[in-house]
Design a protein around this motif. Structure first.
Motif, PDB file in Angstrom:
ATOM      1  N   GLU A 211       0.834  -1.205   0.000  1.00 27.67           N
ATOM      2  CA  GLU A 211       0.000   0.000   0.000  1.00 27.67           C
ATOM      3  C   GLU A 211       0.872   1.259   0.000  1.00 27.67           C
ATOM      4  O   GLU A 211       0.587   2.231  -0.717  1.00 27.67           O
ATOM      5  CB  GLU A 211      -0.921   0.008   1.232  1.00 27.67           C
ATOM      6  CG  GLU A 211      -1.943  -1.123   1.265  1.00 27.67           C
ATOM      7  CD  GLU A 211      -3.047  -0.965   0.213  1.00 27.67           C
ATOM      8  OE1 GLU A 211      -3.143   0.119  -0.390  1.00 27.67           O
ATOM      9  OE2 GLU A 211      -3.786  -1.942  -0.015  1.00 27.67           O
ATOM     10  N   ILE A 212       1.941   1.235   0.787  1.00 31.80           N
ATOM     11  CA  ILE A 212       2.847   2.386   0.831  1.00 31.80           C
ATOM     12  C   ILE A 212       3.536   2.580  -0.518  1.00 31.80           C
ATOM     13  O   ILE A 212       3.671   3.701  -1.014  1.00 31.80           O
ATOM     14  CB  ILE A 212       3.886   2.203   1.963  1.00 31.80           C
ATOM     15  CG1 ILE A 212       3.201   2.302   3.319  1.00 31.80           C
ATOM     16  CG2 ILE A 212       5.014   3.232   1.841  1.00 31.80           C
ATOM     17  CD1 ILE A 212       4.098   1.920   4.493  1.00 31.80           C
ATOM     18  N   MET A 213       3.959   1.466  -1.137  1.00 28.96           N
ATOM     19  CA  MET A 213       4.600   1.559  -2.455  1.00 28.96           C
ATOM     20  C   MET A 213       3.667   2.200  -3.483  1.00 28.96           C
ATOM     21  O   MET A 213       4.092   3.035  -4.292  1.00 28.96           O
ATOM     22  CB  MET A 213       5.014   0.169  -2.935  1.00 28.96           C
ATOM     23  CG  MET A 213       6.232  -0.415  -2.256  1.00 28.96           C
ATOM     24  SD  MET A 213       6.545  -2.109  -2.853  1.00 28.96           S
ATOM     25  CE  MET A 213       8.140  -2.444  -2.092  1.00 28.96           C
ATOM     26  N   MET A 214       2.407   1.796  -3.457  1.00 30.24           N
ATOM     27  CA  MET A 214       1.451   2.377  -4.403  1.00 30.24           C
ATOM     28  C   MET A 214       1.293   3.871  -4.138  1.00 30.24           C
ATOM     29  O   MET A 214       1.229   4.682  -5.069  1.00 30.24           O
ATOM     30  CB  MET A 214       0.110   1.651  -4.303  1.00 30.24           C
ATOM     31  CG  MET A 214       0.137   0.214  -4.794  1.00 30.24           C
ATOM     32  SD  MET A 214       0.685   0.033  -6.515  1.00 30.24           S
ATOM     33  CE  MET A 214      -0.636   0.925  -7.384  1.00 30.24           C
ATOM     34  N   ALA A 215       1.245   4.251  -2.859  1.00 33.57           N
ATOM     35  CA  ALA A 215       1.106   5.664  -2.515  1.00 33.57           C
ATOM     36  C   ALA A 215       2.345   6.464  -2.909  1.00 33.57           C
ATOM     37  O   ALA A 215       2.251   7.663  -3.230  1.00 33.57           O
ATOM     38  CB  ALA A 215       0.852   5.802  -1.010  1.00 33.57           C
ATOM     39  N   GLN A 216       3.503   5.804  -2.903  1.00 35.77           N
ATOM     40  CA  GLN A 216       4.753   6.484  -3.252  1.00 35.77           C
ATOM     41  C   GLN A 216       4.935   6.640  -4.762  1.00 35.77           C
ATOM     42  O   GLN A 216       5.847   7.348  -5.200  1.00 35.77           O
ATOM     43  CB  GLN A 216       5.941   5.718  -2.679  1.00 35.77           C
ATOM     44  CG  GLN A 216       6.063   5.812  -1.160  1.00 35.77           C
ATOM     45  CD  GLN A 216       7.193   4.951  -0.620  1.00 35.77           C
ATOM     46  OE1 GLN A 216       7.563   3.935  -1.220  1.00 35.77           O
ATOM     47  NE2 GLN A 216       7.743   5.317   0.520  1.00 35.77           N
ATOM     48  N   GLY A 217       4.098   5.954  -5.564  1.00 40.70           N
ATOM     49  CA  GLY A 217       4.186   6.111  -7.010  1.00 40.70           C
ATOM     50  C   GLY A 217       4.683   4.896  -7.761  1.00 40.70           C
ATOM     51  O   GLY A 217       5.260   5.019  -8.853  1.00 40.70           O
ATOM     52  N   LEU A 218       4.451   3.689  -7.215  1.00 39.28           N
ATOM     53  CA  LEU A 218       4.902   2.479  -7.906  1.00 39.28           C
ATOM     54  C   LEU A 218       4.289   2.364  -9.295  1.00 39.28           C
ATOM     55  O   LEU A 218       4.955   1.958 -10.251  1.00 39.28           O
ATOM     56  CB  LEU A 218       4.565   1.229  -7.073  1.00 39.28           C
ATOM     57  CG  LEU A 218       4.950  -0.114  -7.707  1.00 39.28           C
ATOM     58  CD1 LEU A 218       6.449  -0.199  -7.984  1.00 39.28           C
ATOM     59  CD2 LEU A 218       4.521  -1.280  -6.817  1.00 39.28           C
ATOM     60  N   GLN A 219       3.009   2.716  -9.421  1.00 41.26           N
ATOM     61  CA  GLN A 219       2.339   2.615 -10.718  1.00 41.26           C
ATOM     62  C   GLN A 219       3.079   3.434 -11.768  1.00 41.26           C
ATOM     63  O   GLN A 219       3.306   2.975 -12.896  1.00 41.26           O
ATOM     64  CB  GLN A 219       0.884   3.092 -10.584  1.00 41.26           C
ATOM     65  CG  GLN A 219       0.080   2.965 -11.870  1.00 41.26           C
ATOM     66  CD  GLN A 219      -1.387   3.386 -11.679  1.00 41.26           C
ATOM     67  OE1 GLN A 219      -1.890   3.399 -10.555  1.00 41.26           O
ATOM     68  NE2 GLN A 219      -2.049   3.742 -12.761  1.00 41.26           N
TER      69      GLN A 219
END
Length: 300
Positions: A211-219
């Motif tokens: 979840e943190i990775m997605m919030a940090q801009g993984l996409q």
């Protein structure tokens, strides 16, 4: 004091990086990463690379050291890590290594089996067919051509299956023929520490990290790497699932859930690998004082 490398292993999201940095600060030394993906400059969020602040606290080797365009494998890592640890020992009696890539840790500690080289043509042929036909095709080929490996190896790990298949095709022999377990002797002491948590806590850490990775801009990071998605470096949990999203095979929520599931499966495989090593002393990452006292005693 005999030169000593403290090797900290364990599953993803267990807290290896934070503890390794504190142990390195304890001995005023550097950290060698034993992660097969954190070495790539183009990959950051999805490989849980140490933060800028963490990298500023302690010098790290094998972080941002290579490009995804370069071939990096256990043999490359072995030579890199041995050179790095010698650089550290020139100034400090203790070095720290940490990471979750079991084969890289084994290569550093014990050396690698002497497997004949495989031509690029064979490797590319297998990789193309795997991309087109998927994991089930790869499993079927290995089961048919190298049943010895299939009955004992990691049959859900495409990289291991590809390696087994290319060795069989190139040499006519099972990869197990070359894996004789002859250990190299290193001119320094190795102390192995394993970190583990109860499964519910570890899986909670994994889900939260995704979840943190997605919030940090993984996409966005994965989108920027789409032109190179065929490269071996990007055949990685966290990237494959979002490539499927961009290709229309998954919705975004499905891709995120798949990252969590596949990361949990990866953590389980890591633990299976590391728990086989009877030389590893196991701790909870929350027992930092116990780890530091153990390291102090082990390096005297």
């Amino acid at each position: 004091m005999q030169p000593t490398c403290i090797v900290i292993v364990g599953p993803t999201a267990v807290g290896k990086t934070a503890l390794a940095i504190r142990v390195a600060e304890q001995f005023q030394t550097s950290v060698i990463s034993a992660d097969s993906r954190q070495c790539f400059r183009e990959m950051s969020i999805g490989v849980a690379k140490p933060s800028t602040e963490e990298l500023a606290r302690v010098h790290h080797y094998f972080i941002n050291s290579h490009s995804i365009q370069q071939e990096v494998n256990a043999a490359v890592f072995e030579q890199y890590a041995l050179q790095s640890v010698n650089q550290i020992f020139a100034h400090r009696p203790v070095a720290v290594m940490t990471g979750g890539t079991g084969l890289y840790v084994k290569a550093f500690c014990e050396g690698l089996d002497d497997i004949p080289p495989v031509s690029l043509e064979v490797r590319e042929q297998i990789s193309r067919q795997y991309e087109q036909q998927g994991l089930s095709w790869l499993q079927q080929q290995v089961a048919q051509l190298d049943p010895v490996y299939y009955s004992t190896g990691e049959i859900h790990n495409p990289q291991r299956l590809i390696r087994a298949l290319e060795v069989k095709m190139a040499t006519g022999q099972s990869i197990r023929t070359y894996q004789q377990g002859n250990k190299a002797t290193r001119p320094f002491k190795i102390v192995k520490i394993g970190l583990d948590l109860p499964r519910p806590l570890l899986y909670e850490n994994i889900n939260r990290r995704v979840e943190i990775m997605m919030a940090q801009g993984l996409q966005e990071e994965v989108r920027s790497l789409l032109p190179w998605k065929h490269l071996n470096a990007l055949q990685t949990v966290g990237y494959n699932e979002l490539f499927d999203y961009f290709g229309g095979q998954k919705s975004l929520p499905e891709a995120v859930e798949a990252i969590k599931t596949n990361t949990r499966h990866y953590a389980k495989r890591q633990l299976t690998w590391f728990k086989k090593d009877v030389e590893t002393q196991w701790f909870s990452p929350n027992n930092e004082q116990d780890v530091q006292e153990f390291c102090a005693a082990a390096t005297r």
